[in-house]
Motif scaffolding. Structure first.
Motif, PDB file in Angstrom:
ATOM      1  N   PRO A  32     -38.795 -77.578  -6.408  1.00  0.00           N
ATOM      2  CA  PRO A  32     -38.440 -76.852  -7.633  1.00  0.00           C
ATOM      3  C   PRO A  32     -39.663 -76.271  -8.349  1.00  0.00           C
ATOM      4  CG  PRO A  32     -37.251 -78.926  -7.507  1.00  0.00           C
ATOM      5  CD  PRO A  32     -38.262 -78.945  -6.396  1.00  0.00           C
ATOM      6  N   ASP A  33     -39.505 -75.061  -8.876  1.00  0.00           N
ATOM      7  CA  ASP A  33     -40.604 -74.368  -9.552  1.00  0.00           C
ATOM      8  C   ASP A  33     -41.181 -75.154 -10.728  1.00  0.00           C
ATOM      9  OD1 ASP A  33     -40.461 -72.229  -7.837  1.00  0.00           O
ATOM     10  OD2 ASP A  33     -39.254 -70.995  -9.185  1.00  0.00           O
ATOM     11  N   ASP A  34     -40.335 -75.927 -11.419  1.00  0.00           N
ATOM     12  CA  ASP A  34     -40.795 -76.620 -12.624  1.00  0.00           C
ATOM     13  C   ASP A  34     -41.187 -78.076 -12.370  1.00  0.00           C
ATOM     14  OD1 ASP A  34     -38.260 -77.548 -12.098  1.00  0.00           O
ATOM     15  OD2 ASP A  34     -37.547 -77.394 -14.170  1.00  0.00           O
ATOM     16  N   ASP A  35     -41.273 -78.495 -11.127  1.00  0.00           N
ATOM     17  CA  ASP A  35     -41.580 -79.891 -10.789  1.00  0.00           C
ATOM     18  C   ASP A  35     -43.057 -80.041 -10.446  1.00  0.00           C
ATOM     19  OD1 ASP A  35     -41.758 -82.471  -9.857  1.00  0.00           O
ATOM     20  OD2 ASP A  35     -40.285 -82.225  -8.261  1.00  0.00           O
ATOM     21  N   PHE A  36     -43.814 -80.614 -11.371  1.00  0.00           N
ATOM     22  CA  PHE A  36     -45.220 -80.933 -11.143  1.00  0.00           C
ATOM     23  C   PHE A  36     -45.414 -82.438 -10.973  1.00  0.00           C
ATOM     24  CE2 PHE A  36     -45.251 -76.877 -13.320  1.00  0.00           C
ATOM     25  CZ  PHE A  36     -46.199 -76.154 -12.613  1.00  0.00           C
ATOM     26  N   ASP A  37     -44.336 -83.183 -10.996  1.00  0.00           N
ATOM     27  CA  ASP A  37     -44.338 -84.631 -11.130  1.00  0.00           C
ATOM     28  C   ASP A  37     -44.077 -85.382  -9.828  1.00  0.00           C
ATOM     29  OD1 ASP A  37     -44.142 -87.117 -12.611  1.00  0.00           O
ATOM     30  OD2 ASP A  37     -41.981 -86.906 -12.542  1.00  0.00           O
ATOM     31  N   SER A  38     -43.450 -84.753  -8.861  1.00  0.00           N
ATOM     32  CA  SER A  38     -43.031 -85.459  -7.648  1.00  0.00           C
ATOM     33  C   SER A  38     -44.188 -85.747  -6.699  1.00  0.00           C
ATOM     34  CB  SER A  38     -41.977 -84.654  -6.888  1.00  0.00           C
ATOM     35  OG  SER A  38     -40.751 -84.663  -7.572  1.00  0.00           O
ATOM     36  N   ILE A  39     -43.975 -86.763  -5.890  1.00  0.00           N
ATOM     37  CA  ILE A  39     -44.857 -87.107  -4.771  1.00  0.00           C
ATOM     38  C   ILE A  39     -43.949 -87.266  -3.559  1.00  0.00           C
ATOM     39  CG2 ILE A  39     -46.544 -88.731  -3.830  1.00  0.00           C
ATOM     40  CD1 ILE A  39     -46.845 -89.767  -6.800  1.00  0.00           C
ATOM     41  N   TRP A  40     -44.160 -86.462  -2.538  1.00  0.00           N
ATOM     42  CA  TRP A  40     -43.420 -86.629  -1.296  1.00  0.00           C
ATOM     43  C   TRP A  40     -44.195 -87.622  -0.446  1.00  0.00           C
ATOM     44  CZ3 TRP A  40     -41.185 -81.433   0.946  1.00  0.00           C
ATOM     45  CH2 TRP A  40     -40.269 -80.910   0.025  1.00  0.00           C
ATOM     46  N   VAL A  41     -43.522 -88.659  -0.002  1.00  0.00           N
ATOM     47  CA  VAL A  41     -44.160 -89.726   0.761  1.00  0.00           C
ATOM     48  C   VAL A  41     -43.611 -89.695   2.187  1.00  0.00           C
ATOM     49  CG1 VAL A  41     -44.614 -92.198   0.894  1.00  0.00           C
ATOM     50  CG2 VAL A  41     -44.308 -91.106  -1.352  1.00  0.00           C
ATOM     51  N   LEU A  42     -44.495 -89.521   3.144  1.00  0.00           N
ATOM     52  CA  LEU A  42     -44.141 -89.503   4.559  1.00  0.00           C
ATOM     53  C   LEU A  42     -44.853 -90.659   5.244  1.00  0.00           C
ATOM     54  CD1 LEU A  42     -44.689 -85.698   4.999  1.00  0.00           C
ATOM     55  CD2 LEU A  42     -42.477 -86.836   5.126  1.00  0.00           C
ATOM     56  N   GLU A  43     -44.086 -91.449   5.970  1.00  0.00           N
ATOM     57  CA  GLU A  43     -44.654 -92.584   6.679  1.00  0.00           C
ATOM     58  C   GLU A  43     -44.250 -92.521   8.148  1.00  0.00           C
ATOM     59  OE1 GLU A  43     -44.650 -96.453   4.293  1.00  0.00           O
ATOM     60  OE2 GLU A  43     -42.947 -95.337   3.441  1.00  0.00           O
ATOM     61  N   ALA A  44     -45.220 -92.716   9.019  1.00  0.00           N
ATOM     62  CA  ALA A  44     -44.952 -92.767  10.455  1.00  0.00           C
ATOM     63  C   ALA A  44     -45.200 -94.183  10.942  1.00  0.00           C
ATOM     64  CB  ALA A  44     -45.847 -91.799  11.213  1.00  0.00           C
ATOM     65  N   ASP A  45     -44.240 -94.716  11.695  1.00  0.00           N
ATOM     66  CA  ASP A  45     -44.441 -96.041  12.259  1.00  0.00           C
ATOM     67  C   ASP A  45     -45.143 -95.917  13.615  1.00  0.00           C
ATOM     68  OD1 ASP A  45     -42.519 -95.335  14.158  1.00  0.00           O
ATOM     69  OD2 ASP A  45     -40.936 -96.519  13.218  1.00  0.00           O
ATOM     70  N   GLU A  46     -45.324 -97.042  14.299  1.00  0.00           N
ATOM     71  CA  GLU A  46     -46.069 -97.015  15.555  1.00  0.00           C
ATOM     72  C   GLU A  46     -45.350 -96.253  16.652  1.00  0.00           C
ATOM     73  OE1 GLU A  46     -47.969-100.527  16.793  1.00  0.00           O
ATOM     74  OE2 GLU A  46     -48.608-101.039  14.772  1.00  0.00           O
ATOM     75  N   ASN A  84     -44.034 -93.387  16.124  1.00  0.00           N
ATOM     76  CA  ASN A  84     -44.092 -92.005  15.646  1.00  0.00           C
ATOM     77  C   ASN A  84     -42.785 -91.533  15.026  1.00  0.00           C
ATOM     78  OD1 ASN A  84     -46.764 -91.731  16.462  1.00  0.00           O
ATOM     79  ND2 ASN A  84     -46.168 -91.041  18.491  1.00  0.00           N
ATOM     80  N   VAL A  85     -42.043 -92.435  14.445  1.00  0.00           N
ATOM     81  CA  VAL A  85     -40.845 -92.078  13.705  1.00  0.00           C
ATOM     82  C   VAL A  85     -41.250 -91.928  12.243  1.00  0.00           C
ATOM     83  CG1 VAL A  85     -38.531 -92.776  12.990  1.00  0.00           C
ATOM     84  CG2 VAL A  85     -39.311 -93.238  15.325  1.00  0.00           C
ATOM     85  N   TRP A  86     -41.009 -90.750  11.700  1.00  0.00           N
ATOM     86  CA  TRP A  86     -41.386 -90.449  10.321  1.00  0.00           C
ATOM     87  C   TRP A  86     -40.227 -90.739   9.390  1.00  0.00           C
ATOM     88  CZ3 TRP A  86     -46.137 -88.874   8.589  1.00  0.00           C
ATOM     89  CH2 TRP A  86     -47.053 -88.449   9.552  1.00  0.00           C
ATOM     90  N   SER A  87     -40.532 -91.257   8.205  1.00  0.00           N
ATOM     91  CA  SER A  87     -39.532 -91.424   7.156  1.00  0.00           C
ATOM     92  C   SER A  87     -40.035 -90.714   5.905  1.00  0.00           C
ATOM     93  CB  SER A  87     -39.268 -92.902   6.870  1.00  0.00           C
ATOM     94  OG  SER A  87     -40.445 -93.531   6.403  1.00  0.00           O
ATOM     95  N   PHE A  88     -39.105 -90.337   5.049  1.00  0.00           N
ATOM     96  CA  PHE A  88     -39.416 -89.590   3.832  1.00  0.00           C
ATOM     97  C   PHE A  88     -38.842 -90.305   2.621  1.00  0.00           C
ATOM     98  CE2 PHE A  88     -40.028 -85.990   1.080  1.00  0.00           C
ATOM     99  CZ  PHE A  88     -38.966 -86.027   0.200  1.00  0.00           C
ATOM    100  N   SER A  89     -39.607 -90.312   1.549  1.00  0.00           N
ATOM    101  CA  SER A  89     -39.107 -90.732   0.239  1.00  0.00           C
ATOM    102  C   SER A  89     -39.830 -89.913  -0.812  1.00  0.00           C
ATOM    103  CB  SER A  89     -39.316 -92.238   0.008  1.00  0.00           C
ATOM    104  OG  SER A  89     -40.692 -92.562  -0.014  1.00  0.00           O
ATOM    105  N   ARG A  90     -39.299 -89.956  -2.022  1.00  0.00           N
ATOM    106  CA  ARG A  90     -39.916 -89.214  -3.118  1.00  0.00           C
ATOM    107  C   ARG A  90     -40.194 -90.190  -4.256  1.00  0.00           C
ATOM    108  NH1 ARG A  90     -37.104 -83.825  -5.239  1.00  0.00           N
ATOM    109  NH2 ARG A  90     -35.826 -84.566  -3.558  1.00  0.00           N
ATOM    110  N   GLU A  91     -41.389 -90.095  -4.801  1.00  0.00           N
ATOM    111  CA  GLU A  91     -41.798 -90.918  -5.943  1.00  0.00           C
ATOM    112  C   GLU A  91     -42.122 -89.998  -7.109  1.00  0.00           C
ATOM    113  OE1 GLU A  91     -41.732 -94.276  -5.869  1.00  0.00           O
ATOM    114  OE2 GLU A  91     -41.036 -94.175  -3.797  1.00  0.00           O
ATOM    115  N   ARG A  92     -42.301 -90.578  -8.265  1.00  0.00           N
ATOM    116  CA  ARG A  92     -42.668 -89.821  -9.468  1.00  0.00           C
ATOM    117  C   ARG A  92     -44.036 -90.271  -9.969  1.00  0.00           C
ATOM    118  NH1 ARG A  92     -39.087 -85.902 -10.070  1.00  0.00           N
ATOM    119  NH2 ARG A  92     -36.933 -86.500 -10.291  1.00  0.00           N
TER     120      ARG A  92
END
Length: 197
Positions: free
Chosen positions: A147-161, A163-171
């Motif tokens: 979103p254009d007005d979102d300066f607050d988010s953190i996209w978190v990407l994690e890869a396990d051994e 090589n499977v990636w997961s996604f979450s969003r933090e503030r």
């Protein structure tokens, strides 16, 4: 701890055309390619936030930020992605990788993939979905827009051994007006295998 932890933020606040907030350099000189005063406040807050981050985040061992020269010839030569992480990089004693810019998401993803983990990335919001897709090898894991007005988010990407990636969003929840609501993985979560990691 994941095999790879990547935390992606949008650069901090920028001037709005015709708006009252002007961009300023770190020395306080007017510069439309720089952060606003609020953006510099966020950059300072990020310095403290990522020095001792809450889980699932980690203190960055490396930082990648979009360079000033945009390789896709769009917009101005923004200094904002690198300015956003400058105070934190100084505090951590890290030299950010600013050799890639908007329009070079694939090469930036390659750099992120080989950087020491955890990795913090500061990028232009409209290209973060492309950067994420290049990193994980597809578009099914994360939202397709920021979103254009979102300066607050953190996209978190994690890869396990495997090589499977997961996604979450933090503030960040650093400044007045930031959204302090809790986010869960929810509908924006996903997993994807990336064989090239």
């Amino acid at each position: 701890m994941p095999n790879k932890l990547v935390m992606i933020i949008r650069h901090a606040e920028k001037p709005i055309p015709g708006g009252p907030d002007l961009g300023v350099t770190e020395q306080g000189e007017s510069d439309p390619a720089s952060l606003t005063v609020r953006g510099w406040q966020r950059a300072g807050g990020l310095c403290r936030f990522f020095y001792e981050p809450p889980l699932p985040l980690g203190r960055p061992a490396s930082i990648v930020a979009s360079g000033v020269i945009k390789r896709d010839d769009s917009g101005t030569r923004s200094k904002r992605p690198s300015q956003t992480i400058t105070p934190l990089a100084r505090r951590l004693g890290l030299e950010p990788d600013v050799t890639h810019s908007k329009g070079q998401e694939q090469s930036a993803a390659d750099a992120v993939r080989t950087a020491q983990t955890p990795v913090l990335v500061s990028w232009q919001h409209e290209s973060i979905p492309a950067l994420t897709a290049a990193l994980v090898g597809g578009t099914g894991i994360a939202p397709q827009s920021w979103p254009d007005d979102d300066f607050d988010s953190i996209w978190v990407l994690e890869a396990d051994e495997a090589n499977v990636w997961s996604f979450s969003r933090e503030r960040q929840a650093l400044l007045d007006g930031d959204d302090t609501g809790q986010l869960t993985s929810g509908a924006a979560s996903g997993q994807q295998r990336n064989g090239s990691f």
